[in-house]
Design a protein around this motif. Structure first.
Motif, PDB file in Angstrom:
ATOM      1  N   MET A  77       0.832  -1.184   0.000  1.00 45.44           N
ATOM      2  CA  MET A  77       0.000   0.000   0.000  1.00 45.44           C
ATOM      3  C   MET A  77       0.878   1.249   0.000  1.00 45.44           C
ATOM      4  SD  MET A  77      -3.112  -1.058   2.619  1.00 45.44           S
ATOM      5  CE  MET A  77      -3.210   0.586   3.146  1.00 45.44           C
ATOM      6  N   THR A  78       0.353   2.311  -0.610  1.00 43.97           N
ATOM      7  CA  THR A  78       1.042   3.594  -0.686  1.00 43.97           C
ATOM      8  C   THR A  78       0.058   4.692  -0.329  1.00 43.97           C
ATOM      9  OG1 THR A  78       2.281   2.697  -2.554  1.00 43.97           O
ATOM     10  CG2 THR A  78       2.439   5.054  -2.182  1.00 43.97           C
ATOM     11  N   PRO A  79       0.466   5.674   0.480  1.00 43.55           N
ATOM     12  CA  PRO A  79      -0.449   6.789   0.760  1.00 43.55           C
ATOM     13  C   PRO A  79      -0.849   7.484  -0.540  1.00 43.55           C
ATOM     14  CG  PRO A  79       1.444   6.860   2.241  1.00 43.55           C
ATOM     15  CD  PRO A  79       1.736   5.814   1.206  1.00 43.55           C
ATOM     16  N   SER A  80      -2.100   7.921  -0.610  1.00 43.19           N
ATOM     17  CA  SER A  80      -2.614   8.529  -1.843  1.00 43.19           C
ATOM     18  C   SER A  80      -2.437  10.039  -1.905  1.00 43.19           C
ATOM     19  CB  SER A  80      -4.095   8.192  -2.013  1.00 43.19           C
ATOM     20  OG  SER A  80      -4.839   8.733  -0.932  1.00 43.19           O
ATOM     21  N   ALA A  81      -2.280  10.686  -0.762  1.00 41.17           N
ATOM     22  CA  ALA A  81      -2.145  12.149  -0.754  1.00 41.17           C
ATOM     23  C   ALA A  81      -1.720  12.600   0.638  1.00 41.17           C
ATOM     24  CB  ALA A  81      -3.471  12.811  -1.126  1.00 41.17           C
TER      25      ALA A  81
END
Length: 136
Positions: free
Chosen positions: A1-5
């Motif tokens: 997972m990667t932060p979106s903003a």
């Protein structure tokens, strides 16, 4: 997972009253909330700018705190960059200069995109830049 903003970002200020006036009156950000002597929060597009009195956030919350936010803060000058188009940067520069706010730097990046830099009342480095400086 990667932060979106990035949802919120914080600057730590030495004079909360002056900082609050600067971000509301000069940069025309809408105030969300404030606690005198501690913080002022502003809406900025889809995100939030948090201004904290650095001294007030270093202390841990009391044991019965409704919102047990851990201590945080920093010393010295921070940096924040606002996204702007080339046309908006030109208009911001004119506005800032009309208010006698010095522009420290105004340049084109080697890969394209313009930035201007100035200071808030606490000495934080504030920038307006075209998103293309990051390939956006």
């Amino acid at each position: 997972m990667t932060p979106s903003a990035v949802l919120e970002t914080a600057l730590y200020v030495t004079d909360l009253v002056a900082a609050e006036a600067f971000y509301a009156d000069v940069l025309d950000l809408s105030r969300i909330s404030a606690v005198p002597g501690r913080h002022a929060f502003f809406r900025c597009g889809q995100g939030v700018l948090l201004l904290f009195n650095a001294e007030a956030t270093r202390n841990p919350p009391p044991p019965d705190a409704k919102l047990p936010v851990p201590p945080h803060g920093t010393a010295g000058q921070g940096h924040l960059c606002f996204s702007a188009t080339a046309d908006e940067i030109g208009r911001w520069k004119s506005r800032l200069e009309s208010l006698n706010i010095a522009i420290e730097a105004d340049f084109e990046w080697p890969n394209g995109g313009r930035s201007i830099y100035f200071r808030d009342p606490s000495g934080n480095s504030i920038e307006f830049a075209e998103p293309r400086i990051w390939g956006l």
